[in-house]
Write a protein that holds these residues in place. Structure first.
Motif, PDB file in Angstrom:
ATOM      1  N   CYS A 160     -47.348 -57.175  28.083  1.00 16.60           N
ATOM      2  CA  CYS A 160     -47.695 -57.816  26.814  1.00 16.60           C
ATOM      3  C   CYS A 160     -48.768 -56.983  26.136  1.00 16.60           C
ATOM      4  CB  CYS A 160     -48.175 -59.248  27.061  1.00 16.60           C
ATOM      5  SG  CYS A 160     -48.625 -60.142  25.564  1.00 16.60           S
ATOM      6  N   TYR A 161     -48.371 -56.198  25.151  1.00 10.49           N
ATOM      7  CA  TYR A 161     -49.315 -55.395  24.369  1.00 10.49           C
ATOM      8  C   TYR A 161     -49.932 -56.285  23.290  1.00 10.49           C
ATOM      9  CZ  TYR A 161     -46.680 -51.513  26.463  1.00 10.49           C
ATOM     10  OH  TYR A 161     -46.064 -50.649  27.340  1.00 10.49           O
ATOM     11  N   VAL A 162     -51.253 -56.259  23.149  1.00 11.49           N
ATOM     12  CA  VAL A 162     -51.901 -57.224  22.265  1.00 11.49           C
ATOM     13  C   VAL A 162     -52.926 -56.580  21.338  1.00 11.49           C
ATOM     14  CG1 VAL A 162     -51.600 -59.069  23.965  1.00 11.49           C
ATOM     15  CG2 VAL A 162     -53.778 -57.806  23.889  1.00 11.49           C
ATOM     16  N   TRP A 163     -53.177 -57.292  20.225  1.00 15.70           N
ATOM     17  CA  TRP A 163     -54.323 -57.041  19.344  1.00 15.70           C
ATOM     18  C   TRP A 163     -55.344 -58.119  19.703  1.00 15.70           C
ATOM     19  CZ3 TRP A 163     -53.747 -54.066  14.355  1.00 15.70           C
ATOM     20  CH2 TRP A 163     -54.986 -53.868  13.731  1.00 15.70           C
ATOM     21  N   ASP A 164     -56.369 -57.733  20.470  1.00 15.49           N
ATOM     22  CA  ASP A 164     -57.355 -58.659  21.012  1.00 15.49           C
ATOM     23  C   ASP A 164     -58.551 -58.777  20.064  1.00 15.49           C
ATOM     24  OD1 ASP A 164     -58.212 -60.359  23.198  1.00 15.49           O
ATOM     25  OD2 ASP A 164     -59.658 -58.802  23.719  1.00 15.49           O
ATOM     26  N   ASN A 165     -59.530 -59.577  20.476  1.00 11.48           N
ATOM     27  CA  ASN A 165     -60.722 -59.736  19.640  1.00 11.48           C
ATOM     28  C   ASN A 165     -61.945 -58.990  20.180  1.00 11.48           C
ATOM     29  OD1 ASN A 165     -60.825 -61.507  21.831  1.00 11.48           O
ATOM     30  ND2 ASN A 165     -61.913 -63.106  20.703  1.00 11.48           N
ATOM     31  N   THR A 166     -62.139 -58.979  21.505  1.00 12.61           N
ATOM     32  CA  THR A 166     -63.385 -58.416  22.045  1.00 12.61           C
ATOM     33  C   THR A 166     -63.204 -57.432  23.193  1.00 12.61           C
ATOM     34  OG1 THR A 166     -63.642 -60.291  23.572  1.00 12.61           O
ATOM     35  CG2 THR A 166     -64.704 -60.477  21.409  1.00 12.61           C
ATOM     36  N   HIS A 167     -62.115 -57.499  23.934  1.00 12.26           N
ATOM     37  CA  HIS A 167     -61.984 -56.642  25.110  1.00 12.26           C
ATOM     38  C   HIS A 167     -61.696 -55.191  24.707  1.00 12.26           C
ATOM     39  CE1 HIS A 167     -61.546 -60.600  26.964  1.00 12.26           C
ATOM     40  NE2 HIS A 167     -61.930 -60.014  28.085  1.00 12.26           N
ATOM     41  N   PRO A 168     -62.177 -54.241  25.504  1.00 11.19           N
ATOM     42  CA  PRO A 168     -61.983 -52.830  25.161  1.00 11.19           C
ATOM     43  C   PRO A 168     -60.520 -52.431  25.159  1.00 11.19           C
ATOM     44  CG  PRO A 168     -63.673 -53.087  26.861  1.00 11.19           C
ATOM     45  CD  PRO A 168     -63.015 -54.413  26.710  1.00 11.19           C
ATOM     46  N   PRO A 174     -53.987 -59.710  34.182  1.00 13.93           N
ATOM     47  CA  PRO A 174     -52.923 -60.709  34.326  1.00 13.93           C
ATOM     48  C   PRO A 174     -53.061 -61.782  33.257  1.00 13.93           C
ATOM     49  CG  PRO A 174     -54.063 -60.318  36.413  1.00 13.93           C
ATOM     50  CD  PRO A 174     -54.881 -59.674  35.343  1.00 13.93           C
ATOM     51  N   ASN A 175     -51.942 -62.278  32.774  1.00 15.90           N
ATOM     52  CA  ASN A 175     -51.973 -63.388  31.838  1.00 15.90           C
ATOM     53  C   ASN A 175     -52.618 -64.599  32.494  1.00 15.90           C
ATOM     54  OD1 ASN A 175     -50.308 -66.031  30.879  1.00 15.90           O
ATOM     55  ND2 ASN A 175     -50.670 -64.639  29.179  1.00 15.90           N
ATOM     56  N   ALA A 176     -53.414 -65.336  31.737  1.00 15.85           N
ATOM     57  CA  ALA A 176     -54.153 -66.474  32.286  1.00 15.85           C
ATOM     58  C   ALA A 176     -53.246 -67.602  32.758  1.00 15.85           C
ATOM     59  CB  ALA A 176     -55.132 -67.002  31.236  1.00 15.85           C
ATOM     60  N   TYR A 177     -52.001 -67.630  32.291  1.00 17.16           N
ATOM     61  CA  TYR A 177     -51.062 -68.682  32.687  1.00 17.16           C
ATOM     62  C   TYR A 177     -50.049 -68.221  33.717  1.00 17.16           C
ATOM     63  CZ  TYR A 177     -52.650 -71.762  28.944  1.00 17.16           C
ATOM     64  OH  TYR A 177     -53.394 -72.572  28.139  1.00 17.16           O
ATOM     65  N   TYR A 178     -49.679 -66.944  33.665  1.00 15.62           N
ATOM     66  CA  TYR A 178     -48.641 -66.456  34.577  1.00 15.62           C
ATOM     67  C   TYR A 178     -48.920 -64.988  34.894  1.00 15.62           C
ATOM     68  CZ  TYR A 178     -44.013 -65.463  36.482  1.00 15.62           C
ATOM     69  OH  TYR A 178     -42.976 -65.086  37.299  1.00 15.62           O
ATOM     70  N   GLY A 179     -49.330 -64.727  36.130  1.00 13.79           N
ATOM     71  CA  GLY A 179     -49.833 -63.414  36.501  1.00 13.79           C
ATOM     72  C   GLY A 179     -48.811 -62.310  36.516  1.00 13.79           C
ATOM     73  N   ALA A 180     -47.497 -62.624  36.511  1.00 12.16           N
ATOM     74  CA  ALA A 180     -46.475 -61.593  36.466  1.00 12.16           C
ATOM     75  C   ALA A 180     -46.268 -61.050  35.057  1.00 12.16           C
ATOM     76  CB  ALA A 180     -45.155 -62.113  37.024  1.00 12.16           C
ATOM     77  N   THR A 183     -51.255 -58.222  30.496  1.00  8.16           N
ATOM     78  CA  THR A 183     -51.728 -57.971  29.142  1.00  8.16           C
ATOM     79  C   THR A 183     -52.359 -56.588  29.069  1.00  8.16           C
ATOM     80  OG1 THR A 183     -52.150 -60.332  28.818  1.00  8.16           O
ATOM     81  CG2 THR A 183     -53.286 -58.801  27.344  1.00  8.16           C
ATOM     82  N   ILE A 184     -52.012 -55.831  28.033  1.00  6.62           N
ATOM     83  CA  ILE A 184     -52.605 -54.517  27.788  1.00  6.62           C
ATOM     84  C   ILE A 184     -53.164 -54.513  26.367  1.00  6.62           C
ATOM     85  CG2 ILE A 184     -52.226 -52.036  27.661  1.00  6.62           C
ATOM     86  CD1 ILE A 184     -49.958 -52.317  29.625  1.00  6.62           C
ATOM     87  N   VAL A 185     -54.466 -54.296  26.237  1.00  3.16           N
ATOM     88  CA  VAL A 185     -55.125 -54.307  24.933  1.00  3.16           C
ATOM     89  C   VAL A 185     -54.948 -52.943  24.254  1.00  3.16           C
ATOM     90  CG1 VAL A 185     -57.310 -54.564  23.701  1.00  3.16           C
ATOM     91  CG2 VAL A 185     -56.811 -56.015  25.701  1.00  3.16           C
ATOM     92  N   LEU A 186     -54.285 -52.953  23.088  1.00  5.14           N
ATOM     93  CA  LEU A 186     -54.097 -51.725  22.319  1.00  5.14           C
ATOM     94  C   LEU A 186     -55.008 -51.643  21.111  1.00  5.14           C
ATOM     95  CD1 LEU A 186     -50.219 -51.215  22.266  1.00  5.14           C
ATOM     96  CD2 LEU A 186     -51.897 -50.538  23.994  1.00  5.14           C
ATOM     97  N   GLN A 187     -55.312 -52.778  20.503  1.00  4.29           N
ATOM     98  CA  GLN A 187     -56.248 -52.854  19.377  1.00  4.29           C
ATOM     99  C   GLN A 187     -57.204 -53.995  19.658  1.00  4.29           C
ATOM    100  OE1 GLN A 187     -56.260 -50.651  16.889  1.00  4.29           O
ATOM    101  NE2 GLN A 187     -54.268 -49.685  17.299  1.00  4.29           N
ATOM    102  N   SER A 188     -58.433 -53.890  19.157  1.00  5.65           N
ATOM    103  CA  SER A 188     -59.422 -54.926  19.437  1.00  5.65           C
ATOM    104  C   SER A 188     -60.389 -55.062  18.276  1.00  5.65           C
ATOM    105  CB  SER A 188     -60.202 -54.569  20.715  1.00  5.65           C
ATOM    106  OG  SER A 188     -60.996 -55.647  21.146  1.00  5.65           O
TER     107      SER A 188
END
Length: 255
Positions: A160-168, A174-180, A183-188
């Protein structure tokens, strides 16, 4: 690259019924382009794309094709809601996935380490055909419960590539609901909000970095945006997505 630990509880997040759409044909160079730009505007999705619920009990985000300049793109308006669309595929994992995306701002109250903060301005998922035997007992149990409750097939593993708010940028968690789901932060943050950003990701390499093993076959891709946990409001736009052989992938550029 930063790695975070998180609980592996199930949120029925990736509810996509694989097999609804046949895998599209590859181009002569072996690439595969899933194009929004060839579509007309409105709520009718391009062939092969299906809406899927990110949460059965919460409001659905508005999803439609819109004009951005001289190009048609996908727009998701997530106002205290969640929504996405998915496309079934059947591809070798040795792919570079390229796309562009834009958000009006990041989700201020998000926290990818907590279930109550599991919201992102924009997400791009890649689903994989991981054998059930490769899952932990807890993950197999959660999948069975989810399938019964939702009536959908669930991907057994995903990036799961994401645009996050604070993480580098570069954080893998792992996703907070399902560890399989990793999450990979690409923009923040908001420094680049309002601007189109181009992404090119070596999918197999990202899978190895996230899971510590070789990537299996790709079974689908999805784009999404959500604010249903944090009760915020965000807009996300997505351009065409293209899978190509690593050697044929374009250089990274931004607009």
């Amino acid at each position: 690259m930063v790695s975070l630990a998180a609980p592996m509880n199930n949120r029925f997040t990736l509810c996509i019924m694989f097999g609804l759409a046949a895998s599209p044909a590859l181009a002569a160079d072996g690439s595969l382009s899933l194009r929004f730009s060839d579509s007309t505007t409105g709520s009718q999705l391009p062939v092969g794309w299906k809406n899927y619920p990110m949460s059965r009990h919460k409001a659905k985000a508005d999803i439609r094709l819109v004009r951005d300049g001289d190009t048609t793109v996908l727009h998701i308006d997530a106002n205290r809601s969640a929504g996405g669309i998915a496309h079934a595929l059947k591809l070798s994992p040795e792919q570079v996935l390229s796309w562009r995306w834009k958000v009006d701002h990041s989700v201020a109250g998000a926290n990818l380490e907590k279930k109550h903060g599991d919201d992102f301005a924009a997400r791009v998922y890649v689903f994989f055909d991981v054998p059930t035997s490769a899952l932990t007992f807890g993950e197999r149990l959660k999948l069975r419960v989810a399938r019964i409750a939702m009536g959908h097939e669930l991907p057994r593993a995903a990036l799961c590539y994401v645009w996050d708010n604070t993480h580098p940028v570069g954080t893998i968690a792992p996703n907070a609901y399902y560890g399989a789901v990793r999450t990979i932060v690409l923009q923040s943050g908001n420094a680049l909000a309002g601007q189109w950003r181009n992404e090119h990701r070596d999918v197999a390499a990202d899978f190895r970095a996230a899971f510590g093993r070789q990537a299996p076959q790709i079974t689908g891709v999805a784009v999404a945006s959500d604010t249903d946990n944090t009760k915020g409001h965000v807009n996300a736009w997505f351009g065409d997505l293209t899978f190509s052989a690593p050697a044929a992938a374009p250089e990274s550029t931004d607009e």
